[in-house]
Design an enzyme around this catalytic site. Structure first.
Site, PDB file in Angstrom:
ATOM      1  N   GLY A  22      -8.437   7.969 -26.541  1.00 13.34           N
ATOM      2  CA  GLY A  22      -8.835   6.735 -25.865  1.00 13.34           C
ATOM      3  C   GLY A  22      -8.512   5.504 -26.707  1.00 13.34           C
ATOM      4  N   LEU A  23      -8.938   5.506 -27.957  1.00 16.35           N
ATOM      5  CA  LEU A  23      -8.643   4.355 -28.819  1.00 16.35           C
ATOM      6  C   LEU A  23      -7.186   4.362 -29.259  1.00 16.35           C
ATOM      7  CD1 LEU A  23     -11.882   4.041 -31.003  1.00 16.35           C
ATOM      8  CD2 LEU A  23     -11.215   2.766 -28.947  1.00 16.35           C
ATOM      9  N   ASP A  60      -1.185  19.201 -35.811  1.00 22.54           N
ATOM     10  CA  ASP A  60      -2.572  19.674 -35.795  1.00 22.54           C
ATOM     11  C   ASP A  60      -3.159  19.364 -37.170  1.00 22.54           C
ATOM     12  OD1 ASP A  60      -4.943  21.076 -35.923  1.00 22.54           O
ATOM     13  OD2 ASP A  60      -4.123  22.940 -35.103  1.00 22.54           O
ATOM     14  N   LEU A  61      -4.196  18.555 -37.183  1.00 20.09           N
ATOM     15  CA  LEU A  61      -4.776  18.128 -38.460  1.00 20.09           C
ATOM     16  C   LEU A  61      -5.307  19.297 -39.289  1.00 20.09           C
ATOM     17  CD1 LEU A  61      -6.654  15.017 -37.077  1.00 20.09           C
ATOM     18  CD2 LEU A  61      -4.879  14.940 -38.853  1.00 20.09           C
ATOM     19  N   GLY A  81      -7.780  10.626 -35.635  1.00 18.00           N
ATOM     20  CA  GLY A  81      -7.703  11.918 -34.964  1.00 18.00           C
ATOM     21  C   GLY A  81      -8.899  12.793 -35.268  1.00 18.00           C
ATOM     22  N   VAL A  83     -12.111  15.697 -33.446  1.00 17.95           N
ATOM     23  CA  VAL A  83     -13.094  15.865 -32.374  1.00 17.95           C
ATOM     24  C   VAL A  83     -14.022  14.651 -32.407  1.00 17.95           C
ATOM     25  CG1 VAL A  83     -14.976  17.324 -31.535  1.00 17.95           C
ATOM     26  CG2 VAL A  83     -12.930  18.369 -32.556  1.00 17.95           C
ATOM     27  N   TYR A 145     -20.924  16.722 -35.566  1.00 17.78           N
ATOM     28  CA  TYR A 145     -19.925  15.648 -35.523  1.00 17.78           C
ATOM     29  C   TYR A 145     -20.279  14.552 -36.535  1.00 17.78           C
ATOM     30  CZ  TYR A 145     -17.752  11.380 -33.651  1.00 17.78           C
ATOM     31  OH  TYR A 145     -17.079  10.194 -33.513  1.00 17.78           O
TER      32      TYR A 145
HETATM   33  P1  NAI Z   1     -10.660  10.675 -28.476  1.00 17.85           P
HETATM   34  O1  NAI Z   1     -11.366  11.999 -28.401  1.00 17.85           O
HETATM   35  O2  NAI Z   1     -10.244  10.057 -27.191  1.00 17.85           O
HETATM   36  O3  NAI Z   1      -9.386  10.795 -29.418  1.00 17.85           O
HETATM   37  C1  NAI Z   1      -9.321  11.670 -30.528  1.00 17.85           C
HETATM   38  C2  NAI Z   1      -7.937  12.263 -30.578  1.00 17.85           C
HETATM   39  O4  NAI Z   1      -7.885  13.182 -31.660  1.00 17.85           O
HETATM   40  C3  NAI Z   1      -7.551  13.029 -29.301  1.00 17.85           C
HETATM   41  O5  NAI Z   1      -6.374  12.513 -28.744  1.00 17.85           O
HETATM   42  C4  NAI Z   1      -7.386  14.462 -29.767  1.00 17.85           C
HETATM   43  O6  NAI Z   1      -6.326  15.151 -29.109  1.00 17.85           O
HETATM   44  C5  NAI Z   1      -7.096  14.276 -31.252  1.00 17.85           C
HETATM   45  N1  NAI Z   1      -7.398  15.501 -31.985  1.00 17.85           N
HETATM   46  C6  NAI Z   1      -8.463  16.311 -31.837  1.00 17.85           C
HETATM   47  N2  NAI Z   1      -8.332  17.395 -32.627  1.00 17.85           N
HETATM   48  C7  NAI Z   1      -7.174  17.253 -33.294  1.00 17.85           C
HETATM   49  C8  NAI Z   1      -6.473  18.053 -34.240  1.00 17.85           C
HETATM   50  N3  NAI Z   1      -6.953  19.233 -34.665  1.00 17.85           N
HETATM   51  N4  NAI Z   1      -5.307  17.601 -34.703  1.00 17.85           N
HETATM   52  C9  NAI Z   1      -4.785  16.413 -34.280  1.00 17.85           C
HETATM   53  N5  NAI Z   1      -5.392  15.621 -33.387  1.00 17.85           N
HETATM   54  C10 NAI Z   1      -6.575  16.042 -32.889  1.00 17.85           C
HETATM   55  O7  NAI Z   1     -11.625   9.700 -29.286  1.00 17.85           O
HETATM   56  P2  NAI Z   1     -11.579   8.117 -29.392  1.00 17.85           P
HETATM   57  O8  NAI Z   1     -12.696   7.576 -28.608  1.00 17.85           O
HETATM   58  O9  NAI Z   1     -10.221   7.617 -29.183  1.00 17.85           O
HETATM   59  O10 NAI Z   1     -11.972   7.931 -30.930  1.00 17.85           O
HETATM   60  C11 NAI Z   1     -10.993   7.869 -31.928  1.00 17.85           C
HETATM   61  C12 NAI Z   1     -11.657   8.074 -33.282  1.00 17.85           C
HETATM   62  O11 NAI Z   1     -12.684   7.101 -33.447  1.00 17.85           O
HETATM   63  C13 NAI Z   1     -12.332   9.447 -33.432  1.00 17.85           C
HETATM   64  O12 NAI Z   1     -12.160   9.890 -34.760  1.00 17.85           O
HETATM   65  C14 NAI Z   1     -13.786   9.154 -33.158  1.00 17.85           C
HETATM   66  O13 NAI Z   1     -14.627  10.059 -33.825  1.00 17.85           O
HETATM   67  C15 NAI Z   1     -13.918   7.729 -33.695  1.00 17.85           C
HETATM   68  N6  NAI Z   1     -14.980   7.000 -33.045  1.00 17.85           N
HETATM   69  C16 NAI Z   1     -14.812   6.521 -31.768  1.00 17.85           C
HETATM   70  C17 NAI Z   1     -15.819   5.818 -31.158  1.00 17.85           C
HETATM   71  C18 NAI Z   1     -15.644   5.192 -29.807  1.00 17.85           C
HETATM   72  O14 NAI Z   1     -16.560   4.499 -29.370  1.00 17.85           O
HETATM   73  N7  NAI Z   1     -14.537   5.373 -29.111  1.00 17.85           N
HETATM   74  C19 NAI Z   1     -17.116   5.612 -31.828  1.00 17.85           C
HETATM   75  C20 NAI Z   1     -17.177   6.164 -33.152  1.00 17.85           C
HETATM   76  C21 NAI Z   1     -16.132   6.809 -33.733  1.00 17.85           C
HETATM   77  C1  15L Z   2     -18.805   8.200 -31.093  1.00 13.67           C
HETATM   78  O1  15L Z   2     -18.722   8.505 -32.268  1.00 13.67           O
HETATM   79  C2  15L Z   2     -17.932   8.812 -30.070  1.00 13.67           C
HETATM   80  O2  15L Z   2     -16.660   9.135 -30.580  1.00 13.67           O
HETATM   81  C3  15L Z   2     -17.776   7.960 -28.835  1.00 13.67           C
HETATM   82  O3  15L Z   2     -17.206   8.748 -27.804  1.00 13.67           O
HETATM   83  C4  15L Z   2     -19.119   7.385 -28.394  1.00 13.67           C
HETATM   84  O4  15L Z   2     -19.935   8.418 -27.971  1.00 13.67           O
HETATM   85  C5  15L Z   2     -19.750   6.614 -29.523  1.00 13.67           C
HETATM   86  O5  15L Z   2     -19.804   7.382 -30.721  1.00 13.67           O
HETATM   87  C6  15L Z   2     -21.185   6.140 -29.223  1.00 13.67           C
HETATM   88  O6  15L Z   2     -22.076   6.445 -30.007  1.00 13.67           O
HETATM   89  O7  15L Z   2     -21.365   5.444 -28.228  1.00 13.67           O
END
Ligand code: NAI
Ligand code: 15L
Length: 273
Positions: A22-23, A60-61, A81, A83, A145
């Protein structure tokens, strides 16, 4: 880092992990201003490179050798990247815990000196919403997580102390187009503010290991960024413009985790077996 005529600092090659997420999709559109070449990586399918300013490298990380190859030739890493929600420990172990170790080991071996780590508010999710925290508050992870992000922050701290690799760990609140519920009125981080924070995290000198809470200029917040003042991050957006829309949602019971804990519903996830 190379100066340009516009004075916008840039790196030559910038790696973004989690680029299919997403991000990641949002950042792919925004990071070109900070790098000559954006190397985009994910385990999930990515759109092909749109030109010579992009490189797409599936990875794959949890695969140490693959991450080593992924990091070769980059100048800085945005590590997004992994979970991103609460899941069984075994799912988080490879992507987040081993994955973050692989990123830092590859950075060390390839001489990369700056990492921006997408940490999460879930490292402190078990605090209640009436408590104010700063970067020195003891962590209270709200699940596997959150524990993996806590480990990532410790990894960042160690690699700075031992090897001089600097990291900004951004404890992202909730970064979505809009706040989705009442809790996110406090935790919301707009995409513009995230982009500014990434710019500061990449180009501020001497960050050591800095922890910063990633939130917009929301009216009521739980986090104090006094220990990250050197980044010069000043959020410009506020969740307040969405208040009427959010408050039109059905009320949440006072004892619902979503209304009690900073981590919201994450604190009640599991057990998984
Ligand atoms: P997301 O779940 O949409 O994106 C994470 C990406 O990591 C996915 O595209 C997935 O395919 C990839 N991934 C998962 N396992 C993997 C592996 N083994 N090897 C390579 N890639 C892998 O999450 P989002 O929302 O884009 O968040 C991005 C980062 O920011 C994450 O690390 C998340 O924990 C962190 N984050 C996001 C928040 C939010 O509000 N969107 C809040 C707090 C932290
Ligand atoms: C996170 O860490 C998650 O990646 C995101 O999907 C949201 O759930 C966010 O925290 C949150 O706490 O709103």
């Amino acid at each position: 880092m190379t100066p340009t005529s516009s004075a916008q600092p840039r790196v030559n090659r910038l790696l973004l992990t989690g680029a299919a997420g997403g991000l990641g999709k949002v950042l792919r559109q925004r990071l070109g201003q900070y790098a000559d070449i954006l190397r985009l990586s994910d385990i999930s399918q990515l759109e092909p490179a749109s030109g010579p300013h992009e490189e797409v490298v599936p990875c794959d990380l949890s695969d140490k050798a693959a991450v080593h190859a992924l990091v070769e030739g980059v100048d800085a890493i945005l590590h997004f990247g992994g979970v991103s929600v609460e899941r069984p420990f075994e799912e988080i172990l490879g992507a987040n815990i081993s994955g973050t170790f692989h990123i830092y080991e590859a950075a060390r071996r390839h001489g990369v000196k700056r990492v921006v780590f997408a940490s999460s508010n879930h490292v402190i999710g078990f605090y209640k919403q009436d408590q104010e925290l700063d970067a020195l508050s003891p962590r209270r992870p709200d699940g596997y997580y959150g524990l993996s992000k806590s480990y990532g922050e410790d990894m960042a701290s160690f690699y700075f102390d031992r090897y001089g690799i600097e990291t900004v760990s951004i404890r992202i609140g909730s970064s979505f187009p809009e706040p989705q519920n009442r809790r996110m009125m406090s935790t919301w981080l707009s995409f513009d503010d995230l982009t500014q924070l990434l710019e500061k995290s990449l180009f501020t000198a001497n960050v050591g290991h800095t922890i910063v809470y990633g939130m917009s200029d929301n009216a009521k917040v739980w986090w104090d960024n006094r220990y990250a003042a050197h980044l010069g991050f000043h959020a410009k957006d506020s969740s307040e413009v969405f208040r009427d829309k959010v408050e039109a949602q059905p009320p949440v019971a006072a004892n619902d985790p979503a209304a009690v804990y900073q981590g919201g519903a994450f604190v009640a996830a599991g057990p998984f077996e």
